[in-house]
Scaffold this motif. Structure first.
Motif, short mmCIF file in Angstrom:
data_model
loop_
_atom_site.label_atom_id
_atom_site.label_comp_id
_atom_site.label_asym_id
_atom_site.label_seq_id
_atom_site.Cartn_x
_atom_site.Cartn_y
_atom_site.Cartn_z
N GLY A 1 12.49 -7.71 25.79
CA GLY A 1 13.32 -8.52 24.91
C GLY A 1 14.37 -9.27 25.70
O GLY A 1 14.41 -9.21 26.93
N THR A 2 15.23 -10.00 25.00
CA THR A 2 16.31 -10.73 25.65
C THR A 2 17.30 -9.78 26.30
O THR A 2 17.31 -8.57 26.00
CB THR A 2 17.05 -11.60 24.64
OG1 THR A 2 17.69 -10.74 23.69
CG2 THR A 2 16.10 -12.55 23.92
N LEU A 3 18.15 -10.31 27.15
CA LEU A 3 19.17 -9.47 27.78
C LEU A 3 20.06 -8.83 26.72
O LEU A 3 20.42 -7.65 26.83
CB LEU A 3 20.01 -10.33 28.74
CG LEU A 3 21.12 -9.60 29.50
CD1 LEU A 3 20.55 -8.48 30.37
CD2 LEU A 3 21.91 -10.59 30.37
N GLU A 4 20.38 -9.58 25.69
CA GLU A 4 21.21 -9.01 24.62
C GLU A 4 20.51 -7.84 23.93
O GLU A 4 21.14 -6.80 23.66
CB GLU A 4 21.57 -10.08 23.60
CG GLU A 4 22.49 -9.57 22.50
CD GLU A 4 23.01 -10.68 21.60
OE1 GLU A 4 23.86 -10.38 20.73
OE2 GLU A 4 22.56 -11.83 21.75
N SER A 5 19.21 -7.96 23.67
CA SER A 5 18.51 -6.87 23.01
C SER A 5 18.28 -5.69 23.95
O SER A 5 18.26 -4.54 23.51
CB SER A 5 17.18 -7.35 22.43
OG SER A 5 16.29 -7.75 23.45
N VAL A 6 18.12 -5.95 25.25
CA VAL A 6 18.02 -4.86 26.21
C VAL A 6 19.30 -4.03 26.18
O VAL A 6 19.28 -2.79 26.23
CB VAL A 6 17.74 -5.39 27.63
CG1 VAL A 6 17.98 -4.30 28.68
CG2 VAL A 6 16.31 -5.90 27.73
N LEU A 7 20.44 -4.71 26.06
CA LEU A 7 21.71 -3.99 26.06
C LEU A 7 22.07 -3.44 24.68
O LEU A 7 22.52 -2.30 24.56
CB LEU A 7 22.83 -4.92 26.56
CG LEU A 7 22.80 -5.28 28.04
CD1 LEU A 7 23.85 -6.34 28.34
CD2 LEU A 7 23.03 -4.04 28.91
N GLY B 1 20.12 -3.99 21.51
CA GLY B 1 19.09 -3.83 20.51
C GLY B 1 19.02 -5.02 19.56
O GLY B 1 19.69 -6.03 19.77
N PRO B 2 18.18 -4.91 18.52
CA PRO B 2 17.39 -3.73 18.18
C PRO B 2 16.26 -3.49 19.18
O PRO B 2 15.71 -4.42 19.76
CB PRO B 2 16.83 -4.06 16.79
CG PRO B 2 16.79 -5.55 16.76
CD PRO B 2 17.96 -6.02 17.57
N ASN C 1 18.14 -1.46 23.97
CA ASN C 1 19.35 -0.96 23.31
C ASN C 1 20.00 0.15 24.15
O ASN C 1 20.29 1.25 23.67
CB ASN C 1 19.06 -0.46 21.90
CG ASN C 1 20.34 -0.35 21.06
OD1 ASN C 1 21.43 -0.67 21.53
ND2 ASN C 1 20.20 0.11 19.83
N LEU C 2 20.23 -0.18 25.41
CA LEU C 2 20.79 0.80 26.34
C LEU C 2 22.16 1.29 25.89
O LEU C 2 22.47 2.48 25.98
CB LEU C 2 20.89 0.18 27.74
CG LEU C 2 19.61 -0.40 28.36
CD1 LEU C 2 19.92 -1.01 29.71
CD2 LEU C 2 18.54 0.68 28.48
N ILE C 3 22.98 0.38 25.42
CA ILE C 3 24.34 0.76 25.02
C ILE C 3 24.32 1.52 23.70
O ILE C 3 25.10 2.47 23.51
CB ILE C 3 25.25 -0.48 24.94
CG1 ILE C 3 25.25 -1.22 26.28
CG2 ILE C 3 26.67 -0.09 24.55
CD1 ILE C 3 25.65 -0.35 27.47
N GLY C 4 23.44 1.14 22.80
CA GLY C 4 23.31 1.90 21.56
C GLY C 4 22.91 3.34 21.83
O GLY C 4 23.42 4.28 21.20
#
Length: 374
Positions: free
Chosen positions: A323-329, A331-332, A341-344
């Protein structure tokens, strides 16, 4: 007390642990994930998440450094990479991603033989600075004396000196080694230095005045250091040892806190959780961010060891884009394997174990629970 294992009559060794060998344990208290803080700071710089993008061309470009900064982390640009050797490296990044495995190393050696251009170092830093995010750039110890004045003059906020293994006592009969203590003392910006993988090495780096120490040995997903050099240090033990050095240096220095940053072997959200549990203040991510669809590696990942002119100690590897960098960090997450969703996931783990911030979470109970014996 250190337990040693007898390898033979002439050699003993202590047991060391990887992140796969350990797990965190829930406590009597739980929290709502929204009540958990993942913020951290180093020197005067505040960040929403304890994530640094590793200085690798497959992970951090000026664009992704800006993106990561706006998402609350810190992107560290490799100032010896393609972005400071070529005016437009995009076609070369595309070429590297399309190379057959058999010829990838040789072709990368050719591409990275192009000289570094100081004006491009200046321009890349200026591009990131213009976006209003914290600017961080990385050089190896071998290049630091040659280029640091250009880097500082360009306006870098945090300066990273990063190598496979960096020591405060490098000995050389063929060149003048970098005097880290004098260099850091004379510099006007905070310095993060590493890798270090032992208590003693980290303690000596802390005594140079470094603001942070990278824990690692060039042992990430794209590394072949163990196969080529026989050098390896399991990261759970390495982080705990360096955190112990930080504690003792805090007493020795009368209260000076040096940040510990896990750099290597942190490929999933569970690895991030366990790195922080072992005492890290933050993590430097390579392959975990290379999985983003907007990462410059285009579904591939490699580090500076992969194109060393004489002794490559890494390789270009293919990674699954999730997924995008935002979704990697944030999510979802479209998958359930700890790559999105590393931060989630970090928030959920902190909440499950009852801790409200990262400093508290360093006190979480940890057990030895290797996957092989689950």
């Amino acid at each position: 007390m250190t337990m040693e294992i007898e390898l033979g009559r002439a050699k003993r060794a202590r047991r060391a642990y990887t992140f796969d060998d350990i797990a965190v344990v829930p406590s009597r208290r739980t929290r709502n994930p929204e009540d958990v803080s993942t913020a951290w700071s180093i020197d005067a710089f505040q960040f929403d998440i304890p994530v640094l993008g590793a200085p690798m061309d497959s992970v951090v470009s000026p664009a992704t450094a800006i993106m990561l900064g706006k998402l609350g982390g810190l992107g560290v640009l490799d100032l010896e990479g393609l972005w400071t050797r070529y005016d437009d490296p995009e076609p070369l990044l595309e070429e590297i991603a399309s190379l057959p495995d058999a010829g990838a190393t040789r072709r990368m050696q050719e591409l990275y033989a192009e000289p570094i251009k100081p004006e491009l170092v200046r321009d890349r830093i200026a591009e990131i600075r213009a976006a209003g995010v914290t600017v961080a750039g990385s050089l190896t110890p071998q290049r630091t004396q040659q280029l640091y004045e250009t880097v500082v003059a360009a306006g870098v906020d945090l300066f990273v000196i990063r190598g496979t293994t960096v020591s405060a006592e490098h000995v050389s009969s063929v060149e003048q080694p970098l005097n880290l203590k004098k260099f850091i003392y004379d510099l006007d910006v905070p310095v993060i230095v590493g890798g270090a993988a032992t208590y003693t090495a980290a303690l000596h780096l802390m005594r140079t005045g470094a603001a942070g120490v990278l824990v690692g040995f060039g042992g990430g997903a794209a590394s072949t250091t163990r196969a080529t050099l026989g050098v390896h240090m399991p990261m759970a033990t390495a982080v705990a040892d360096v955190a112990g050095a930080r504690r003792d240096y805090l007493d020795e220095s009368g209260g000076r806190y040096v940040h510990v940053i896990a750099d290597g072997g942190v490929g999933t959200s569970g690895d991030i959780v366990k790195a922080l549990a072992m005492g890290a203040d933050a993590v430097m991510l390579g392959v975990a961010l290379a999985r983003a669809t907007d990462a410059p590696g285009r579904g591939h990942h490699w580090g500076p060891e992969s194109h060393h002119a004489k002794l490559p100690r890494g390789r270009r590897v293919t990674v699954d884009q999730v997924g995008t960098l935002e979704s990697v960090l944030y999510g979802p997450a479209p998958v359930a394997d700890g790559t999105a969703n590393l931060i989630g996931a970090l928030r959920k783990s902190m909440a499950t174990t009852g801790y409200s911030d990262l400093k508290e979470f360093q006190r979480v109970e940890v057990v030895v629970a290797p996957y092989a014996t689950r």
